[in-house]
Design a protein around this motif. Structure first.
Motif, mmCIF file in Angstrom:
data_model
loop_
_atom_site.group_PDB
_atom_site.id
_atom_site.type_symbol
_atom_site.label_atom_id
_atom_site.label_comp_id
_atom_site.label_asym_id
_atom_site.label_seq_id
_atom_site.Cartn_x
_atom_site.Cartn_y
_atom_site.Cartn_z
ATOM 1 N N ALA A 30 -79.900 -23.252 -67.077
ATOM 2 C CA ALA A 30 -79.389 -22.666 -65.839
ATOM 3 C C ALA A 30 -80.079 -21.363 -65.470
ATOM 4 C CB ALA A 30 -77.885 -22.434 -65.960
ATOM 5 N N GLN A 31 -80.386 -20.533 -66.436
ATOM 6 C CA GLN A 31 -80.889 -19.198 -66.154
ATOM 7 C C GLN A 31 -82.370 -19.109 -66.474
ATOM 8 O OE1 GLN A 31 -78.502 -15.926 -67.718
ATOM 9 N NE2 GLN A 31 -80.393 -14.923 -68.317
ATOM 10 N N GLU A 32 -83.184 -18.891 -65.441
ATOM 11 C CA GLU A 32 -84.621 -18.780 -65.630
ATOM 12 C C GLU A 32 -85.090 -17.333 -65.586
ATOM 13 O OE1 GLU A 32 -86.852 -21.202 -63.001
ATOM 14 O OE2 GLU A 32 -85.689 -23.021 -63.416
ATOM 15 N N VAL A 33 -84.408 -16.507 -64.792
ATOM 16 C CA VAL A 33 -84.846 -15.131 -64.569
ATOM 17 C C VAL A 33 -83.654 -14.190 -64.708
ATOM 18 C CG1 VAL A 33 -85.831 -13.509 -62.902
ATOM 19 C CG2 VAL A 33 -86.682 -15.866 -63.002
ATOM 20 N N ASP B 249 -78.133 -21.027 -57.815
ATOM 21 C CA ASP B 249 -77.374 -21.899 -58.717
ATOM 22 C C ASP B 249 -77.439 -21.413 -60.163
ATOM 23 O OD1 ASP B 249 -76.524 -23.679 -56.708
ATOM 24 O OD2 ASP B 249 -78.409 -24.794 -56.813
ATOM 25 N N GLY B 250 -77.424 -20.100 -60.307
ATOM 26 C CA GLY B 250 -77.401 -19.526 -61.643
ATOM 27 C C GLY B 250 -78.759 -19.372 -62.287
ATOM 28 N N ARG B 251 -79.830 -19.747 -61.605
ATOM 29 C CA ARG B 251 -81.169 -19.604 -62.196
ATOM 30 C C ARG B 251 -81.621 -18.149 -62.208
ATOM 31 N NH1 ARG B 251 -84.789 -23.154 -58.726
ATOM 32 N NH2 ARG B 251 -86.392 -22.607 -60.274
ATOM 33 N N ILE B 252 -81.040 -17.329 -61.339
ATOM 34 C CA ILE B 252 -81.280 -15.884 -61.364
ATOM 35 C C ILE B 252 -80.000 -15.198 -61.822
ATOM 36 C CG2 ILE B 252 -81.840 -13.822 -60.025
ATOM 37 C CD1 ILE B 252 -83.325 -15.607 -58.039
ATOM 38 N N ALA B 253 -80.112 -14.365 -62.828
ATOM 39 C CA ALA B 253 -79.003 -13.525 -63.265
ATOM 40 C C ALA B 253 -79.378 -12.072 -63.027
ATOM 41 C CB ALA B 253 -78.698 -13.751 -64.744
ATOM 42 N N ILE B 254 -78.473 -11.336 -62.428
ATOM 43 C CA ILE B 254 -78.744 -9.918 -62.142
ATOM 44 C C ILE B 254 -77.770 -9.068 -62.938
ATOM 45 C CG2 ILE B 254 -78.876 -8.134 -60.365
ATOM 46 C CD1 ILE B 254 -79.632 -10.287 -58.374
ATOM 47 N N LEU C 207 -69.622 -2.552 -52.699
ATOM 48 C CA LEU C 207 -69.582 -3.206 -51.395
ATOM 49 C C LEU C 207 -70.933 -3.699 -50.896
ATOM 50 C CD1 LEU C 207 -67.149 -0.767 -49.542
ATOM 51 C CD2 LEU C 207 -66.588 -2.837 -50.835
ATOM 52 N N VAL C 208 -72.015 -3.185 -51.475
ATOM 53 C CA VAL C 208 -73.354 -3.560 -51.014
ATOM 54 C C VAL C 208 -74.153 -4.235 -52.127
ATOM 55 C CG1 VAL C 208 -75.554 -2.723 -50.085
ATOM 56 C CG2 VAL C 208 -73.407 -1.714 -49.291
ATOM 57 N N LEU C 209 -74.388 -3.517 -53.220
ATOM 58 C CA LEU C 209 -75.276 -4.037 -54.267
ATOM 59 C C LEU C 209 -74.690 -5.254 -54.976
ATOM 60 C CD1 LEU C 209 -76.500 -0.648 -55.815
ATOM 61 C CD2 LEU C 209 -77.510 -1.986 -53.938
ATOM 62 N N ASP C 210 -73.406 -5.197 -55.308
ATOM 63 C CA ASP C 210 -72.782 -6.349 -55.959
ATOM 64 C C ASP C 210 -72.740 -7.558 -55.032
ATOM 65 O OD1 ASP C 210 -72.414 -5.107 -58.379
ATOM 66 O OD2 ASP C 210 -70.277 -4.680 -58.084
ATOM 67 N N VAL C 211 -72.486 -7.312 -53.758
ATOM 68 C CA VAL C 211 -72.467 -8.414 -52.788
ATOM 69 C C VAL C 211 -73.842 -9.074 -52.721
ATOM 70 C CG1 VAL C 211 -72.229 -8.989 -50.338
ATOM 71 C CG2 VAL C 211 -70.583 -7.453 -51.434
ATOM 72 N N GLN D 73 -74.710 -12.889 -54.118
ATOM 73 C CA GLN D 73 -75.253 -13.890 -53.202
ATOM 74 C C GLN D 73 -76.550 -14.491 -53.742
ATOM 75 O OE1 GLN D 73 -75.490 -11.698 -49.512
ATOM 76 N NE2 GLN D 73 -73.431 -12.281 -48.880
ATOM 77 N N VAL D 74 -77.395 -13.653 -54.328
ATOM 78 C CA VAL D 74 -78.644 -14.146 -54.915
ATOM 79 C C VAL D 74 -78.350 -15.090 -56.074
ATOM 80 C CG1 VAL D 74 -80.684 -13.459 -56.246
ATOM 81 C CG2 VAL D 74 -80.067 -12.203 -54.161
ATOM 82 N N GLU D 75 -77.434 -14.687 -56.941
ATOM 83 C CA GLU D 75 -77.085 -15.544 -58.079
ATOM 84 C C GLU D 75 -76.528 -16.882 -57.606
ATOM 85 O OE1 GLU D 75 -76.065 -12.285 -61.579
ATOM 86 O OE2 GLU D 75 -74.435 -13.027 -60.299
ATOM 87 N N GLU D 76 -75.649 -16.842 -56.624
ATOM 88 C CA GLU D 76 -75.039 -18.074 -56.125
ATOM 89 C C GLU D 76 -76.076 -18.973 -55.454
ATOM 90 O OE1 GLU D 76 -71.456 -19.558 -53.104
ATOM 91 O OE2 GLU D 76 -71.794 -17.422 -53.461
#
Length: 344
Positions: A25-28, A59-64, A45-49, A53-56
């Motif tokens: 699932a997680q590539e990066v 499909d979980g290939r990016i984890a921040i 309100l900004v960075l977490d949002v 959104q990027v993670e979603e």
């Protein structure tokens, strides 16, 4: 044939099991570093949002991974170099923490330049794409924005420029410091997280920050006077969300596209607007405490404050000329965009 079919089935089952368990699932994994507590408005309100959104979308290939309050080490003025050097993969920072390094962004920090954070953030990204890319060539820029109206928060009331004379005031950028000097105040260089201690210990008599961050810093509990301006803001600061170029370029193209789809113009407008929208609830805290809120109307600002800060414009245009930039053209273009296609 049966053996081959069995091996294929077993292989397919194994891949399915690994996918279900998240093994593929997680590539990066990207580390996002910034200077405010996690519960402050911009992270929450900004960075977490943005990160969610990027993670979603991936499909979980990016984890921040989120690192607030400088948890990866260093000080806020070092954040941009951390993005360049790969200490962090992504940073959110105040451009003015490195004065003179990104000179054209200061057009949005000039006194009484900005009336609306969304319009200014739109103009900022537009001008980045038009003429600022060389300044930011060492990073992959994800967003550019400004906060809501900047104002004074002081121990003693400030109604006129002369009221600032002799005060020690925390300034957030090179141009804000010039403004303070022109009024007779002494600017004090201090990152935002240090403001609470500076006020509580009496190291500073006041600070220049927008309303929204005062809640996280408990400013309304530490000073009783707040001076805001109608119309164009006394000042604004510029921000960037910046990514390490190698980290971006090492990603598969489809994941790069996900980063890009969630960044740029629309994200910049969202970020600036969200930060400005958080001014109201923070201001309400000062109101509920019974603090003294002084509002300078546009006519008074034009008559009493503009003559004091006018040299900032003249000096800035001269500074830009030394960098082979046309400062007046930058001012004209920013105003054209904010009053035209970027008007909200």
């Amino acid at each position: 044939m049966m053996k081959k079919t069995l091996m294929t089935a077993l292989g397919t089952a194994a891949v399915g099991a690994m996918a279900a368990s998240g093994a593929f699932a997680q590539e990066v994994t990207l580390r996002l570093h910034q200077f405010l507590p996690a519960q402050a408005n911009v992270p929450a309100l900004v960075l977490d949002v943005w990160a969610d959104q990027v993670e979603e979308a991936s499909d979980g290939r990016i984890a921040i991974e989120r690192y607030p309050s400088m948890q990866l080490g260093g000080s806020p003025p070092e954040l941009m170099d951390q993005a360049i050097d790969g200490v962090a993969d992504i940073v959110w920072t105040v451009v003015g923490y490195t004065p003179g390094r990104f000179p054209s962004t200061e057009v949005f920090e000039l006194p009484f330049m900005v009336a609306d954070a969304r319009a200014a953030s739109c103009a900022y990204w537009t001008m980045y794409e038009e003429s600022m890319q060389e300044e930011f060539s060492a990073v992959h820029l994800l967003g550019t924005w400004v906060h809501g109206p900047g104002l004074f928060h002081t121990a003693d009331p400030v109604e006129t420029p002369e009221d600032l004379e002799g005060m020690q005031i925390r300034g957030g950028s090179r141009l804000v410091n010039q403004l303070l000097e022109l009024t007779g105040a002494t600017p004090v260089g201090m990152p935002v997280p240090a403001v609470t201690e500076g006020l509580s210990r009496g190291v500073i008599d006041g600070t220049t920050i927008p309303w929204e961050v005062t809640a996280a810093l408990r400013v309304a509990e530490l000073v009783e006077n707040h001076t805001e301006f109608e119309g164009n803001a006394l000042y604004n600061l510029t921000f960037v969300l910046a990514m390490n170029k190698d980290a971006y370029e090492a990603m598969p193209e489809d994941l790069q596209q996900i980063i890009d789809d969630n960044s740029g113009l629309e994200f910049s407008i969202f970020a600036g607007g969200t930060q400005a929208d958080a001014d109201g609830p923070a201001r309400d805290i000062a109101v509920d405490l019974g603090n003294n809120i002084i509002t300078i109307d546009e006519a008074t600002a034009e008559a009493e404050w503009m003559p004091v800060v006018q040299p900032i414009y003249e000096n800035w245009i001269a500074d830009m000329a030394e960098n082979d930039m046309d400062g007046q053209a930058l001012i004209d273009r920013a105003r054209e965009l904010m009053n035209g296609e970027c008007a909200q």
